[in-house]
Design an enzyme around this catalytic site. Structure first.
Site, short mmCIF file in Angstrom:
data_model
loop_
_atom_site.label_atom_id
_atom_site.label_comp_id
_atom_site.label_asym_id
_atom_site.label_seq_id
_atom_site.Cartn_x
_atom_site.Cartn_y
_atom_site.Cartn_z
N GLU A 42 0.83 -1.26 -0.06
CA GLU A 42 0.11 -0.07 0.15
C GLU A 42 0.97 1.10 -0.01
O GLU A 42 2.00 1.26 0.47
CB GLU A 42 -0.66 0.03 1.24
CG GLU A 42 -1.80 0.96 1.49
CD GLU A 42 -2.51 0.81 2.97
OE1 GLU A 42 -2.13 0.12 3.76
OE2 GLU A 42 -3.43 1.64 3.16
N LYS A 112 -9.28 2.49 -2.09
CA LYS A 112 -9.82 1.79 -0.77
C LYS A 112 -11.13 2.37 -0.17
O LYS A 112 -11.30 3.36 0.13
CB LYS A 112 -8.72 2.01 0.14
CG LYS A 112 -8.67 1.30 1.58
CD LYS A 112 -7.42 1.60 2.39
CE LYS A 112 -7.44 0.67 3.53
NZ LYS A 112 -6.14 1.01 4.31
N CYS A 145 -5.31 -3.32 2.36
CA CYS A 145 -5.46 -3.31 4.01
C CYS A 145 -6.56 -3.67 4.70
O CYS A 145 -7.09 -4.77 4.62
CB CYS A 145 -4.64 -2.17 4.28
SG CYS A 145 -4.02 -2.05 5.94
#
Lengths: 278, 278
Positions: A42, A112, A145
């Site tokens: 990330e 995200k 994540c």
């Protein structure tokens, strides 16, 4: 059978040139090991622990900026698929984004959807589905994540036919009882086993402004067991495993069961409104 | 704070008196250890590996039959909550069921919704939600074995406010890579961590007609780590852990996140129809 690599990188906030160089070196190592798909962590360009939104903005770049453009060049040079996270500037707003590139160029950008902690001060959450992209390897899903901790999100790509879920992450370390593996790895295992797909996790290393990392880079097979890693050491690493889309498309479990067809959607309520006040 | 026990029992198909005696002895041991909630395995009365549906039928009993009635007597005698699995005869059909009893009598019967392997020849799957029952301990959810592998099902009880998920299981053993824990335990860990609830798993032991068991009885805390077990040895066992509904009602994760409120139900499609043909 395709050789898949995950790259655990030592990243440093505010040093994009060094970070790109670390990614470039890891891609070269993965290519030397025979990999055709490389997953990077990330926020590769920027690092993670921003002093605030203003600092993040100075490090953000568009999807045709230097970081993703370099990944496209590497993908073309080596006929690779590369999936990695970057701090994205889009229409004046920042996103915690993940790009997929191949020899044909940019294939997908995922933003995200589930933001962790101070990311909420910096990034705008994504509003689109987690992509599942048809590639030469097979169907690759993308996630960043904290996204992985939402079983609904994972299921959405499993049911959309993902053969492999590429997770770009910076997993902050938290206390782990003696003898236990960090529970984030159990999330990766269960994502794989529940959907009989591969899950390739690229984590980072190198403490940043006092934040340490799980360093949990790993490749989980469709039965939910690690094929490579987890590293669990604070060092850069490139792990590889041979992944077979045929294995990921066989959703049978035991002689008469099937992880997707055995679902009972007739019984699963739309649970969004059921959170009790407590 | 309530002391919770899970009982790993040595069960034997076709020997209901012995099986009830094993459960009775485990309840006594749990009481002696101070437990107020006792979870028992799946199909305690009958055993698991039936020769066929006809044999199962000879071992089935209604929810007011000798097995659950004995659990009610034990619950009254010791002011307990007992959750355990039994082979149920209801309206001429068989169910792989789970009863919850307390000093007030039978509180709930859950009928397994996701049937494993040859169970499909024997049992009719349940058609109701997984219960979440208000008790003196808190809100206890009920689930049987393979149910736990469906994240939607687990989420449904998490969002309904379960403090603890009681899983009655007979986990058949399957090959586990060296150094790994059986992935079924990762399912229990992730069920707990994704919903910040306790997950109490009562598995069985003693090979039956050639089938061995994971022997994975364990109590997972809301952070997804074991508070007791897993046993992972083929022997009867009673494990206890002190569980606090306050901890299960604090859904915060990290300083600014919340495992339920961070969901993005606007983005989760009704995925039931999306299974590709592969």
């Amino acid at each position: 059978m395709t050789r898949v690599a995950v790259a655990q990188l030592g990243l440093h906030v505010g040093r994009p040139d060094d970070n790109r160089a670390a990614a470039r070196a890891a891609v070269a190592e993965a290519v030397a090991a025979g990999a055709r798909l490389v997953v990077l962590p990330e926020l590769v360009n920027s690092g993670y622990v921003f002093a605030g939104a203003a600092e993040a903005r100075t490090l953000a770049e568009p999807a045709d900026g230097p970081t993703v453009s370099e990944w496209v060049r590497l993908a073309r040079a080596h006929d690779l698929i590369i999936v990695g996270g970057f701090c994205e500037l889009l229409d004046g707003r920042l996103h915690n984004s993940q790009a997929m590139v191949d020899a044909g160029g940019l294939r997908a950008v995922y933003r995200k959807a589930h933001l962790w902690d101070a990311e909420q001060d910096v990034f705008v959450p994504g509003d689109g589905p987690a992509p599942v992209v048809d590639t030469d390897f097979g169907r690759i899903a993308m996630m960043v994540c904290y996204d992985l901790e939402f079983p609904e999100w994972v299921r959405s790509v499993g049911l959309a036919g993902a053969d492999l879920l590429a997770v770009s992450t910076n997993w902050p370390a938290s206390p782990v009882p003696a003898g236990e593996r960090p529970v984030l790895l159990a999330h990766a295992q269960v994502a794989a086993a529940s959907n009989r797909m591969y899950v390739a996790v690229a984590d980072r290393c190198s403490a940043e402004r006092g934040v340490g990392w799980v360093c949990g880079s790993s490749i989980m097979g469709p039965r939910g067991y690690p094929l490579a890693g987890p590293v669990l050491e604070d060092r850069p690493a490139v792990l590889v495993a041979d992944c077979d889309t045929g294995a990921a498309r066989d959703k049978a479990v035991g002689p008469r069961n099937h992880v997707h067809r055995d679902r009972r959607p007739d019984l699963y309520p739309d649970a969004g409104a059921r959170i009790p006040a407590t």
